[in-house]
Design a protein around this motif. Structure first.
Motif, PDB file in Angstrom:
ATOM      1  N   ALA A  34       0.823  -1.203   0.000  1.00 36.14           N
ATOM      2  CA  ALA A  34       0.000   0.000   0.000  1.00 36.14           C
ATOM      3  C   ALA A  34       0.863   1.261   0.000  1.00 36.14           C
ATOM      4  O   ALA A  34       0.554   2.247  -0.688  1.00 36.14           O
ATOM      5  N   ALA A  35       1.945   1.225   0.755  1.00 37.92           N
ATOM      6  CA  ALA A  35       2.834   2.391   0.800  1.00 37.92           C
ATOM      7  C   ALA A  35       3.419   2.677  -0.571  1.00 37.92           C
ATOM      8  O   ALA A  35       3.507   3.838  -1.003  1.00 37.92           O
ATOM      9  N   ILE A  37       2.099   1.949  -3.453  1.00 37.90           N
ATOM     10  CA  ILE A  37       1.051   2.408  -4.362  1.00 37.90           C
ATOM     11  C   ILE A  37       0.658   3.858  -4.068  1.00 37.90           C
ATOM     12  O   ILE A  37       0.433   4.666  -4.995  1.00 37.90           O
ATOM     13  N   LEU A  38       0.622   4.212  -2.772  1.00 40.05           N
ATOM     14  CA  LEU A  38       0.057   5.499  -2.370  1.00 40.05           C
ATOM     15  C   LEU A  38       1.103   6.572  -2.075  1.00 40.05           C
ATOM     16  O   LEU A  38       0.764   7.701  -1.724  1.00 40.05           O
ATOM     17  N   GLY A  39       2.371   6.243  -2.223  1.00 34.18           N
ATOM     18  CA  GLY A  39       3.409   7.222  -1.946  1.00 34.18           C
ATOM     19  C   GLY A  39       3.552   7.501  -0.463  1.00 34.18           C
ATOM     20  O   GLY A  39       3.852   8.640  -0.062  1.00 34.18           O
ATOM     21  N   LEU A  40       3.365   6.493   0.366  1.00 33.31           N
ATOM     22  CA  LEU A  40       3.478   6.626   1.817  1.00 33.31           C
ATOM     23  C   LEU A  40       4.618   5.740   2.326  1.00 33.31           C
ATOM     24  O   LEU A  40       5.303   5.082   1.544  1.00 33.31           O
ATOM     25  N   ASP A  44       3.368   4.561   8.214  1.00 33.58           N
ATOM     26  CA  ASP A  44       2.227   5.463   8.256  1.00 33.58           C
ATOM     27  C   ASP A  44       0.936   4.717   8.621  1.00 33.58           C
ATOM     28  O   ASP A  44      -0.041   5.335   9.054  1.00 33.58           O
TER      29      ASP A  44
END
Length: 252
Positions: A34-35, A37-40, A44
């Motif tokens: 997820a990080a 994909i989402l730029g996180l 987080d």
């Protein structure tokens, strides 16, 4: 209402010619995904955890599944064979009939006379669109190294007889509908001839029908008729089969 699960799991532990492969991603893996994909950053997410997922690689004939007419031959009844996504849903929800051949040894080939005798024993006359289930208890040997060779099969002649009663969907708790492939091959090598290799499947050239393969828990069905079977296949575009989770349904 009582529901009985008639399916086996999709599992890489089942020793079959078309095994499933499952890659498991943990919640920590999900945070990494997820990080990205989402730029996180993974941290987080709460405790650096996000979704858990699985990536499954399998054939449409792995696990409990339904064969479409396209699986058997390019044509059926003189027309292009239909794929699993083209079949009428009405075929896959109907009255169930359980025929018990669990006393037969693995490799036994069930004949028309066997079917007639079993129907006479249970006191039932087939009607069009009944879903006929063949019990041989092969699911009890699901994780055996030779599971694919440990079921009783149905002859081509017996298959034709069923279909001539108006049956459109049949099922077995064996790996396949025919006798085991190794016995077919041995018989053909000894005497090469037609109607040996995949003979019951090839009945689909002349009769449009579907087979449910790798059923389970048929021994848990308390009576041979008087119940419904729901066995809707997954809608795989232009496919020769689709996975299913068949269920026997008993009304109170």
């Amino acid at each position: 209402m009582k529901l009985i699960d008639l399916s086996v799991p999709l599992s890489p532990g089942i020793r079959e010619p078309l095994p499933a492969k499952i890659d498991y991603a943990s919640h920590e893996d999900g945070a990494q995904q997820a990080a990205a994909i989402l730029g996180l950053k993974p941290e987080d997410f709460p405790e650096s955890r996000a979704w858990a997922t699985e990536t499954v690689t399998l054939n449409t004939h792995s696990g409990t599944h339904i064969d479409a007419p396209w699986h058997y031959w390019p044509t059926s009844e003189g027309q292009p064979s239909r794929t699993i996504d083209e079949l009428p849903l009405e075929w896959f929800y109907s009255d169930g009939v359980l025929l018990d051949f669990s006393a037969k040894l693995p490799g036994y080939e069930i004949t028309t006379d066997d079917l007639i005798a079993e129907l006479r024993r249970i006191g039932y006359i087939l009607k069009p669109f009944d879903i006929v289930l063949i019990r041989c208890d092969a699911d009890k040997r699901l994780y055996n190294d030779h599971y694919a060779f440990l079921h009783a099969g149905v002859s081509a002649e017996a298959t034709r007889w069923l279909l001539n009663q108006g049956i459109k969907v049949v099922g077995t708790d064996g790996w396949g509908w025919d006798i085991p492939l190794n016995l077919q091959a041995e018989s053909y090598k000894q005497n090469p001839r037609d109607d040996v290799l995949w003979a019951a499947h090839f009945v689909g050239k002349d009769y449009e029908y579907c087979q449910i393969e790798k059923l389970a828990n048929l021994d848990q069905i308390p009576r041979p008729f008087g119940f419904k079977v729901s066995c809707f296949p997954v809608k795989v575009e232009k496919a020769s089969g689709g996975w299913a989770r068949p269920v026997a349904i008993f009304e109170d």
